[in-house]
Design an enzyme around this catalytic site. Structure first.
Site, PDB file in Angstrom:
ATOM      1  N   HIS A 115      52.266  24.448  -0.009  1.00  0.00           N
ATOM      2  CA  HIS A 115      52.964  25.604   0.574  1.00  0.00           C
ATOM      3  C   HIS A 115      54.348  25.226   1.090  1.00  0.00           C
ATOM      4  O   HIS A 115      55.249  26.076   1.121  1.00  0.00           O
ATOM      5  CB  HIS A 115      52.119  26.179   1.714  1.00  0.00           C
ATOM      6  CG  HIS A 115      52.640  27.480   2.238  1.00  0.00           C
ATOM      7  ND1 HIS A 115      52.589  28.640   1.512  1.00  0.00           N
ATOM      8  CD2 HIS A 115      53.260  27.798   3.408  1.00  0.00           C
ATOM      9  CE1 HIS A 115      53.124  29.621   2.218  1.00  0.00           C
ATOM     10  NE2 HIS A 115      53.550  29.135   3.367  1.00  0.00           N
TER      11      HIS A 115
ATOM     12  N   SER B 262      57.765  31.736   2.160  1.00  0.00           N
ATOM     13  CA  SER B 262      56.597  31.854   3.034  1.00  0.00           C
ATOM     14  C   SER B 262      56.658  33.201   3.791  1.00  0.00           C
ATOM     15  O   SER B 262      56.779  34.252   3.166  1.00  0.00           O
ATOM     16  CB  SER B 262      56.554  30.628   3.964  1.00  0.00           C
ATOM     17  OG  SER B 262      55.406  30.623   4.753  1.00  0.00           O
TER      18      SER B 262
ATOM     19  N   ASP C 279      49.374  25.273  -3.813  1.00  0.00           N
ATOM     20  CA  ASP C 279      49.552  25.898  -2.496  1.00  0.00           C
ATOM     21  C   ASP C 279      48.178  26.353  -2.003  1.00  0.00           C
ATOM     22  O   ASP C 279      47.525  27.183  -2.640  1.00  0.00           O
ATOM     23  CB  ASP C 279      50.513  27.083  -2.644  1.00  0.00           C
ATOM     24  CG  ASP C 279      50.846  27.755  -1.312  1.00  0.00           C
ATOM     25  OD1 ASP C 279      50.070  27.626  -0.356  1.00  0.00           O
ATOM     26  OD2 ASP C 279      51.884  28.438  -1.261  1.00  0.00           O
TER      27      ASP C 279
END
Ligand SMILES: N[C@@H](CCO)C(=O)O
Length: 344
Positions: free
Chosen positions: A319, A147, A289
């Site tokens: 995600h 991320s 995602d």
């Protein structure tokens, strides 16, 4: 590199007991390092870098960086036994086994809420380079970023290429998708609305709850919260509300409002030309995602040219798959970190 005034980077201060220990024994230590950084959009600031290092002194170092909620405590150790944010990825039998690898992590600059200025992910990369200097670590075996950490890793590879052998970038593209940026902007507006009402914490909680919907998927919610609504004091309450309330409260308890705002903005400041990422890079995409679409990660890998390798996971966790699909992520790390020059 825009690190300035390195003379202010004093010797790191270790928090662990100073008993003599063989360099080869796995151990964990924490430290703090004052450093003056020239931030890309905000001039020079003196900041404190807080880090944790776990593993034998003579082992190769892997830097681990997670999402905006991640911090220096990646995994439990004898010295720091509480669970870390990557506890299921760092441990005996894992690719990141602290008996064989030294795992380094830090608190993102801005995470303590004291830096109220725009923070570019490139600033985080410069802070990491300063930290590596201070710890006398010339080169990382790998940088593993998830991320927001994946964005930071891209800048480290572009700005401090000699600092890492390879990059593993999970769920982070070369740009924020405009739809995801719009989503984050609304989260920040929720905080601003809370502030106007003298209810900053409620605003932050609401922002986190919105964020949770972007981190997860309709598929997961369909499985977990497929129940009829309840009537509570004459109002409808849907099945996911307890979960969202808890996620908001948990986040508020550990996150300064300024930290959330500045790190959220930081994701939106991210931009990089993939061609400048000149190290072997494994890009991991999660189909489903909602923040980082597969198409953007394909574009990133195409831009990396021969340095780029793509792995695709399908996960109902979207995600947040890197926090949940730990066996599959570990298998990808095993391949990516197998040896210098190998491909994933
Ligand atoms: N849910 C993760 C990923 C988003 O950055 C976090 O809050 O850190």
């Amino acid at each position: 590199m825009r690190l300035v005034n390195t003379a202010t980077a004093t010797a790191p201060r270790f928090d662990e007991a100073a008993s003599p220990t063989p360099a080869s024994r796995a151990r964990a230590m924490r430290g703090e390092l004052p450093v003056a950084l020239a931030l890309r959009h905000a001039g020079v600031h003196t900041l404190t870098l807080r880090y944790e290092l776990q593993g034998p002194g003579d082992a190769p170092v892997v830097f681990l960086a997670g999402g905006i909620s991640a911090h220096r405590h990646a995994a439990a150790s004898v010295e720091f036994p509480e669970a870390g944010w990557a506890n299921a990825l760092v441990g005996a039998g894992r690719t990141l086994d602290p008996a064989r690898v030294r795992v380094l992590a830090f608190d993102f600059i801005g995470a303590d809420g004291t830096l109220d200025a725009p923070i570019d992910p490139a600033d985080q990369a410069d802070a990491i380079a300063a930290l590596l200097d201070a710890l006398d670590i010339p080169r990382l075996r790998a940088f593993v970023g998830y991320s927001y950490g994946a964005l930071v890793g891209q800048h480290l590879a572009a700005r401090h290429r000699q600092r890492l052998e390879r990059l593993v970038a999970v769920s982070g593209a070369h740009r924020p998708h405009p739809f995801a940026s719009a989503w984050r902007a609304l989260q920040r507006h929720a905080v601003a609305l809370g502030q106007l009402q003298c209810a900053e914490q409620q605003g932050l909680s609401l922002a986190r709850q919105f964020a949770m919907l972007s981190y997860r998927t309709p598929e997961e919610f369909g499985e977990r919260f497929d129940a009829a609504p309840e009537l509570v004091n004459g109002r409808v309450r849907v099945a996911a509300e307890d979960y969202l309330d808890a996620a908001g409260a948990q986040y508020v308890a550990r996150t300064p409002v300024t930290a959330f705002l500045r790190l959220s903005e930081s994701i939106d400041l991210h931009r990089i030309d993939p061609a400048t990422i000149a190290v072997p890079t494994t890009v991991v995409a999660v189909e489903g995602d909602r923040l980082v679409p597969l198409a953007d990660l394909v574009t990133l890998v195409e831009g990396l040219g021969p340095n780029g390798h793509l792995r695709v996971l399908r996960s109902p966790y979207g995600h947040d798959a890197f926090l949940k699909e730990t066996d599959r992520i570990d298998a990808i790390l095993a391949t990516a970190l197998r040896s210098t020059g190998d491909t994933a």
